[in-house]
Design a protein around this motif. Structure first.
Motif, mmCIF file in Angstrom:
data_model
loop_
_atom_site.group_PDB
_atom_site.id
_atom_site.type_symbol
_atom_site.label_atom_id
_atom_site.label_comp_id
_atom_site.label_asym_id
_atom_site.label_seq_id
_atom_site.Cartn_x
_atom_site.Cartn_y
_atom_site.Cartn_z
ATOM 1 N N ASP A 84 21.071 59.003 -48.093
ATOM 2 C CA ASP A 84 20.843 58.423 -47.542
ATOM 3 C C ASP A 84 20.946 59.523 -45.947
ATOM 4 N N LEU A 85 21.108 60.736 -46.210
ATOM 5 C CA LEU A 85 21.118 61.847 -45.179
ATOM 6 C C LEU A 85 20.175 62.567 -45.003
ATOM 7 N N PHE A 86 19.201 63.252 -43.919
ATOM 8 C CA PHE A 86 17.449 64.781 -44.076
ATOM 9 C C PHE A 86 18.488 65.300 -42.922
ATOM 10 N N ILE A 87 18.594 66.575 -42.595
ATOM 11 C CA ILE A 87 18.717 67.360 -41.518
ATOM 12 C C ILE A 87 16.958 68.207 -41.319
ATOM 13 N N PHE A 88 16.866 67.988 -39.918
ATOM 14 C CA PHE A 88 16.322 68.822 -39.481
ATOM 15 C C PHE A 88 16.162 69.316 -38.226
ATOM 16 N N ILE A 89 15.725 71.064 -38.027
ATOM 17 C CA ILE A 89 15.761 71.297 -37.514
ATOM 18 C C ILE A 89 14.520 71.171 -35.538
ATOM 19 N N ASP A 90 14.883 70.636 -35.018
ATOM 20 C CA ASP A 90 14.597 70.295 -33.802
ATOM 21 C C ASP A 90 13.442 71.772 -32.833
ATOM 22 N N ASP A 91 12.228 71.282 -32.559
ATOM 23 C CA ASP A 91 11.603 72.245 -32.137
ATOM 24 C C ASP A 91 11.748 73.132 -30.556
ATOM 25 N N VAL A 92 12.706 72.243 -29.682
ATOM 26 C CA VAL A 92 13.347 72.601 -27.933
ATOM 27 C C VAL A 92 14.116 73.493 -28.269
ATOM 28 N N PHE A 93 15.332 72.847 -28.340
ATOM 29 C CA PHE A 93 16.537 73.721 -28.609
ATOM 30 C C PHE A 93 16.456 74.203 -29.919
ATOM 31 N N GLU A 94 16.174 73.883 -30.781
ATOM 32 C CA GLU A 94 17.003 74.729 -32.197
ATOM 33 C C GLU A 94 17.277 74.110 -32.866
ATOM 34 N N LEU A 95 18.298 72.979 -32.704
ATOM 35 C CA LEU A 95 19.261 72.454 -33.618
ATOM 36 C C LEU A 95 19.505 71.190 -34.609
ATOM 37 N N LYS A 96 20.451 71.857 -35.577
ATOM 38 C CA LYS A 96 20.358 70.994 -36.471
ATOM 39 C C LYS A 96 20.894 69.892 -36.286
ATOM 40 N N ASN A 97 20.238 68.858 -36.566
ATOM 41 C CA ASN A 97 20.319 67.882 -36.582
ATOM 42 C C ASN A 97 20.396 66.809 -38.250
ATOM 43 N N LYS A 98 21.770 65.744 -38.099
ATOM 44 C CA LYS A 98 21.471 65.525 -39.134
ATOM 45 C C LYS A 98 21.819 63.623 -38.649
ATOM 46 N N MET A 99 20.577 62.989 -39.265
ATOM 47 C CA MET A 99 20.101 61.262 -39.527
ATOM 48 C C MET A 99 20.458 60.836 -40.918
ATOM 49 N N ARG A 100 20.759 59.486 -41.093
ATOM 50 C CA ARG A 100 20.287 59.272 -42.262
ATOM 51 C C ARG A 100 18.611 58.478 -42.172
ATOM 52 N N LEU A 101 18.584 58.566 -43.554
ATOM 53 C CA LEU A 101 16.641 58.397 -44.071
ATOM 54 C C LEU A 101 16.320 57.283 -43.471
ATOM 55 N N SER A 102 17.863 55.816 -43.089
ATOM 56 C CA SER A 102 17.107 54.648 -43.212
ATOM 57 C C SER A 102 16.806 53.890 -41.523
ATOM 58 N N ASP A 103 17.180 55.361 -40.693
ATOM 59 C CA ASP A 103 16.453 54.910 -39.199
ATOM 60 C C ASP A 103 15.192 55.518 -39.251
ATOM 61 N N LEU A 104 14.573 56.023 -40.451
ATOM 62 C CA LEU A 104 13.395 57.218 -39.981
ATOM 63 C C LEU A 104 12.229 55.897 -40.518
ATOM 64 N N ILE A 105 11.293 56.500 -38.916
ATOM 65 C CA ILE A 105 10.303 54.944 -38.838
ATOM 66 C C ILE A 105 8.747 55.845 -39.506
ATOM 67 N N ASP A 106 9.272 57.064 -39.077
ATOM 68 C CA ASP A 106 7.479 57.005 -39.949
ATOM 69 C C ASP A 106 7.985 58.850 -39.759
ATOM 70 N N VAL A 107 6.613 59.787 -40.021
ATOM 71 C CA VAL A 107 7.343 61.275 -40.419
ATOM 72 C C VAL A 107 5.346 62.040 -40.324
ATOM 73 N N ARG A 108 5.558 62.739 -39.573
ATOM 74 C CA ARG A 108 3.842 62.992 -39.963
ATOM 75 C C ARG A 108 3.326 64.893 -39.716
ATOM 76 N N PHE A 109 2.929 65.633 -39.879
ATOM 77 C CA PHE A 109 2.726 67.336 -40.207
ATOM 78 C C PHE A 109 1.766 66.846 -38.397
ATOM 79 N N VAL A 110 2.765 68.040 -37.817
ATOM 80 C CA VAL A 110 1.744 68.249 -36.563
ATOM 81 C C VAL A 110 0.342 68.759 -36.840
#
Length: 110
Positions: A84-110
């Motif tokens: 129940d984990l995923f890691i993404f790199i944000d566009d603004v600060f290019e930081l790695k963020n660990k999050m739970r998949l259960s907190d995810l609401i929506d994923v869409r391509f840019v």
């Protein structure tokens, strides 16, 4: 005659306890309940996450955090469905963020 603008409310910011209390009350009013996703929505998000991971495409992630729905743009780096984990790199600060998949609401391509 000039309008006073924010000068009128400036004395209220001096009383820090009241200012903090008002800020907390406003934050509580804008809180939302975490949305419940259907099986179809979760399955579609999983396919989008896997495709974004393999093709290194940029995505918009909407997730729930402390009563707010937050949307960020970034790249998926790692997905662990069993943990129940995923890691993404944000566009603004290019930081790695660990999050739970259960907190995810929506994923869409840019």
């Amino acid at each position: 005659m000039e309008p006073r603008g924010m000068k009128k409310w400036h004395p209220f910011a001096i009383m820090s306890e009241q200012y903090i209390g008002l800020k907390e009350m406003i934050n509580k009013q804008v809180e939302v309940v975490q949305p419940v996703l259907t099986e179809e929505q979760m399955e579609q998000m999983n396919f989008t996450l896997i495709e974004a991971l393999h093709t290194n495409k940029q995505v918009y992630l909407t997730y729930y955090n402390q009563g707010q729905c937050i949307t960020e743009k970034g790249f998926i780096q790692f997905v662990d469905f069993l943990g129940d984990l995923f890691i993404f790199i944000d566009d603004v600060f290019e930081l790695k963020n660990k999050m739970r998949l259960s907190d995810l609401i929506d994923v869409r391509f840019v």
